[in-house]
Write a protein that holds these residues in place. Structure first.
Motif, short mmCIF file in Angstrom:
data_model
loop_
_atom_site.label_atom_id
_atom_site.label_comp_id
_atom_site.label_asym_id
_atom_site.label_seq_id
_atom_site.Cartn_x
_atom_site.Cartn_y
_atom_site.Cartn_z
N CYS A 1 46.28 42.70 45.61
CA CYS A 1 45.69 43.35 44.45
C CYS A 1 46.58 43.41 43.23
O CYS A 1 46.12 43.80 42.17
CB CYS A 1 45.24 44.76 44.81
SG CYS A 1 43.81 44.72 45.87
N ARG B 1 47.55 41.10 41.51
CA ARG B 1 47.18 40.14 40.47
C ARG B 1 46.21 40.80 39.49
O ARG B 1 45.96 40.28 38.42
CB ARG B 1 46.57 38.89 41.10
CG ARG B 1 45.26 39.14 41.79
CD ARG B 1 44.79 37.89 42.49
NE ARG B 1 45.51 37.71 43.75
CZ ARG B 1 45.23 36.75 44.61
NH1 ARG B 1 44.31 35.87 44.33
NH2 ARG B 1 45.88 36.64 45.74
N LEU B 2 45.68 41.96 39.88
CA LEU B 2 44.81 42.72 38.98
C LEU B 2 45.67 43.58 38.07
O LEU B 2 46.73 44.04 38.46
CB LEU B 2 43.88 43.63 39.78
CG LEU B 2 43.06 42.94 40.84
CD1 LEU B 2 42.45 43.96 41.76
CD2 LEU B 2 42.00 42.10 40.19
N GLY C 1 46.16 46.81 35.10
CA GLY C 1 45.69 48.05 34.48
C GLY C 1 44.60 48.75 35.26
O GLY C 1 44.74 49.03 36.45
N ALA C 2 43.51 49.01 34.56
CA ALA C 2 42.43 49.78 35.14
C ALA C 2 41.83 49.09 36.37
O ALA C 2 41.39 49.75 37.30
CB ALA C 2 41.35 50.04 34.11
N TYR C 3 41.88 47.75 36.40
CA TYR C 3 41.34 47.04 37.55
C TYR C 3 42.11 47.40 38.81
O TYR C 3 41.55 47.63 39.87
CB TYR C 3 41.41 45.53 37.35
CG TYR C 3 40.41 44.98 36.40
CD1 TYR C 3 39.19 44.48 36.85
CD2 TYR C 3 40.66 44.94 35.04
CE1 TYR C 3 38.27 43.97 35.97
CE2 TYR C 3 39.74 44.43 34.15
CZ TYR C 3 38.55 43.94 34.63
OH TYR C 3 37.63 43.44 33.75
N LEU D 1 41.25 50.84 39.99
CA LEU D 1 39.99 50.89 40.72
C LEU D 1 40.13 50.33 42.12
O LEU D 1 39.52 50.82 43.07
CB LEU D 1 38.93 50.11 39.95
CG LEU D 1 38.50 50.77 38.65
CD1 LEU D 1 37.44 49.96 37.98
CD2 LEU D 1 38.01 52.17 38.91
N ALA D 2 40.96 49.29 42.26
CA ALA D 2 41.17 48.73 43.59
C ALA D 2 41.81 49.75 44.52
O ALA D 2 41.43 49.87 45.69
CB ALA D 2 42.03 47.47 43.50
#
Lengths: 336, 291
Positions: free
Chosen positions: A103, A105-106, A108-110, A113-114
């Protein structure tokens, strides 16, 4: 060769170590033990979010992991739940590593959320996998100590240890890598910082500390179930609030935040520890008794309003906006 | 085969409502770039409004759509104006401060409702709540079908608004490039209020539509917020067309999961899809729509 920066921590720890001499009431000790546990969780969250810039909404995933490790060791293997203090942190890290590897690689907000999704997935697993975790029934163990003092000193050691750990990490090269990621990930990458790796390190440390706090919770409370330890509101959001209210990206911020949050929450819940009602009765103010009744009934509401106000007016937290607060009060005194 | 078709139908109908919830969130996401974690809670407030109108004044839930949505629109407007926008102007370490603020707002809304209505489960019983039409062996729930139709109508209205009106164009311009839009004379500050209001009103509409078939309690906001962002991610954040696909996909996935895997996995399926999409299809279904 201790630098002066360590002095506040040493003094605070020494004072806290002497505290039980004056505070003998079990209820207040209980509150302080919980606060110290929150210092650990808040510091861990702050390392990941405040210093590395990776906001986590799912600290409960690691907290619950630690708590369940301690509990399951006892129920399945008959080991002492204290093994959880070591192994809970390791299990939490083991969960965190594959998650972070995938995760991170996501951005900020992404990513936030993960982590929230991870939190929920863990809670569902703990609820559904009844043969292993006893599902909704939860796990109950015998507490080792009847007195609260041993728990107090263990919690104090963990809290002081985690603040010291964060301080050490942030004084080292690692800390500068973390901050470089927070400030500008692309720039950090371009000068050769392996951002993915260092984010994983940060998450690993944070998860381990949170897991240890979870194991302490299991030992201290003697009972856990999925809704308590994987709770989004009571654990994950609370961890964020402790960090935010105290001050993001400051060493002592989470400590300040933990004290403020736990104590105010408790104060609203009990109506200033019952003094408000008793005082109102003593002077016979009916309106105050009624008001106290409403406050205790709506204590989470008052708490929520407090949170909104803090973020709105002190976005850097009490420790971060301390100069502002100080100015506010000192000018206030001048005009008065 | 009947079971399959039945699952398909109920999943699709539920998906229409989900699309409405997701669209409000994705609109806010597109314009403000923040994830509104109080979305489900705003929907919950609207449901309590519908409930009160029904029990106190006897207003039919579908009629209260016209009363509730403007109220919630105003609520959203005020939240954006007084709580979220001021955060943009201060220098902070975490850019996620606004998201955290929405968490706080969600908490406050939940607790206000708990204070007024207690934690009990409430529901609105209308004569048509349990009405069903049979087509062969497959049943169609009447309220769900009305809901679906209204959801489609509202979606169409939103598109008309976004594409044809000046205000809608300004919203789209702000979403695409805030700086450029403000240089072109768009009052972006005002646009953010209005967008938050519209997003909230859409959530409110979804809540009102859900009222005749669903029960209500203060803590229901959280699960719906989560559903809403799963839908947003599925559809590609900020894409309104994507939100429709996202909503229907989630509705179908939940229905099929509940039928073929097990009821207790219903919520988990949404989350797993969410994680998978986040990882392997970061743009969501946006590639379908080019928007």
């Amino acid at each position: 060769m201790l630098k002066t920066g360590w002095l506040p921590l040493l003094i605070a720890t020494a004072l806290m170590a002497l505290l039980p001499l004056f505070v003998t009431n079990d209820y207040y000790l209980h509150l302080i033990i919980l606060t110290l546990m929150w210092v650990v969780i808040g510091s861990a969250w702050n390392l990941l979010a405040g210093y590395t810039g990776q906001v986590s909404f799912g600290d409960a995933a690691f907290f619950g992991c630690g708590a369940y490790t301690a509990g399951l060791l006892t129920t399945h293997l008959g080991w002492s739940a204290w093994w959880g203090l070591a192994l809970g942190g390791i299990t939490a890290t083991l969960i965190a590593f594959p998650f972070g590897w995938i995760c991170f690689r996501l951005r900020g907000a992404y990513f936030a959320l993960a982590t929230l999704a991870l939190n929920e997935v863990m809670r569902h697993i703990a609820t559904i996998w009844e043969s292993f975790t006893q599902g909704m029934v939860g796990i109950m163990i015998m507490q080792t100590f009847i007195s609260k003092l041993p728990y107090y000193y263990i919690a104090l050691a963990l809290a002081a240890g985690s603040v010291a750990l964060v301080k050490l990490v942030m004084a080292s090269k690692l800390g500068y890598y973390f901050i470089s990621i927070r400030e500008d990930q692309d720039a950090a990458e371009s000068i050769g910082v392996d951002t993915h790796f260092y984010k994983m390190v940060s998450l690993g440390i944070a998860a381990a500390l949170t897991g240890v706090a979870g194991a302490l919770y299991m030992n201290y409370m003697g009972f856990i179930d999925p809704h308590v330890v994987f709770s989004l509101h009571d654990i994950s959001i609370m961890a964020i609030l402790v960090g935010i209210v105290g001050g993001v990206g400051t060493i002592y911020g989470p400590t300040v935040g933990a004290f403020i949050m736990v104590l105010t929450q408790e104060m609203f819940r009990t109506g200033a520890f019952g003094y408000l009602e008793a005082g109102a009765k003593a002077v016979d103010w009916q309106w105050l008794i009624t008001a106290t009744g409403y406050v205790t009934k709506a204590h989470i509401l008052v708490f929520g309003v407090l949170v909104v106000m803090v973020i709105r007016f002190m976005p850097n937290g009490v420790a971060g906006d301390f100069p502002k607060l100080f100015r506010l009060f000192s000018t206030g005194r001048k005009t008065a | 085969m009947d079971l399959f078709l039945q699952t398909l139908v109920s999943g699709f109908l539920k998906g229409g409502l989900y699309a409405l919830i997701g669209m409000g969130m994705t609109l806010i996401m597109g314009v403000m770039g923040i994830i509104n974690l109080a979305h489900g809670q705003i929907m919950m407030v609207s449901m309590y409004l519908t409930y009160s109108l029904f029990t106190l004044l006897g207003i039919d839930p579908y009629l209260s759509l016209f009363l509730g949505a403007p109220v919630i629109f105003t609520l959203g407007l005020l939240i954006q104006q007084h709580l979220l926008n001021p955060l943009l102007r201060v220098e902070t370490i975490l850019p996620e401060n606004q998201v955290l603020m929405t968490v706080g707002i969600g908490m406050v809304l939940t607790e206000i409702m708990r204070f007024i209505f207690s934690s009990d489960f409430k529901s609105v019983k209308t004569p048509y709540s349990n009405a069903t039409i049979f087509w062969g062996e497959i049943s169609f729930s009447v309220p769900l079908m009305i809901d679906f139709a209204i959801a489609v109508a509202l979606t169409a209205a939103l598109f008309f608004f976004l594409v044809k009106t000046d205000l809608g164009r300004s919203i789209r311009a702000t979403a695409q490039d805030r700086t450029a839009a403000s240089l072109m004379g768009v009052d972006t500050e005002r646009i953010t209020y209005i967008t938050f209001g519209i997003g909230s009103a859409l959530a409110a509409a979804a809540g009102t539509l859900l009222m005749p078939i669903f029960y209500l309690y203060p803590d229901m906001g959280g699960p719906f917020t989560r559903k809403a962002f799963v839908i947003c991610i599925l559809g590609g954040l900020g894409s309104t067309v994507g939100a429709i696909f996202g909503g229907i996909t989630l509705g179908l996935a939940e229905a099929f999961g509940a039928t073929y895997v097990g009821m207790e996995y219903e919520d988990m399926i949404g989350l797993v899809i969410f994680l998978l999409v986040l990882l392997f299809l970061p743009g969501g279904f946006r590639w379908l729509t080019k928007a």
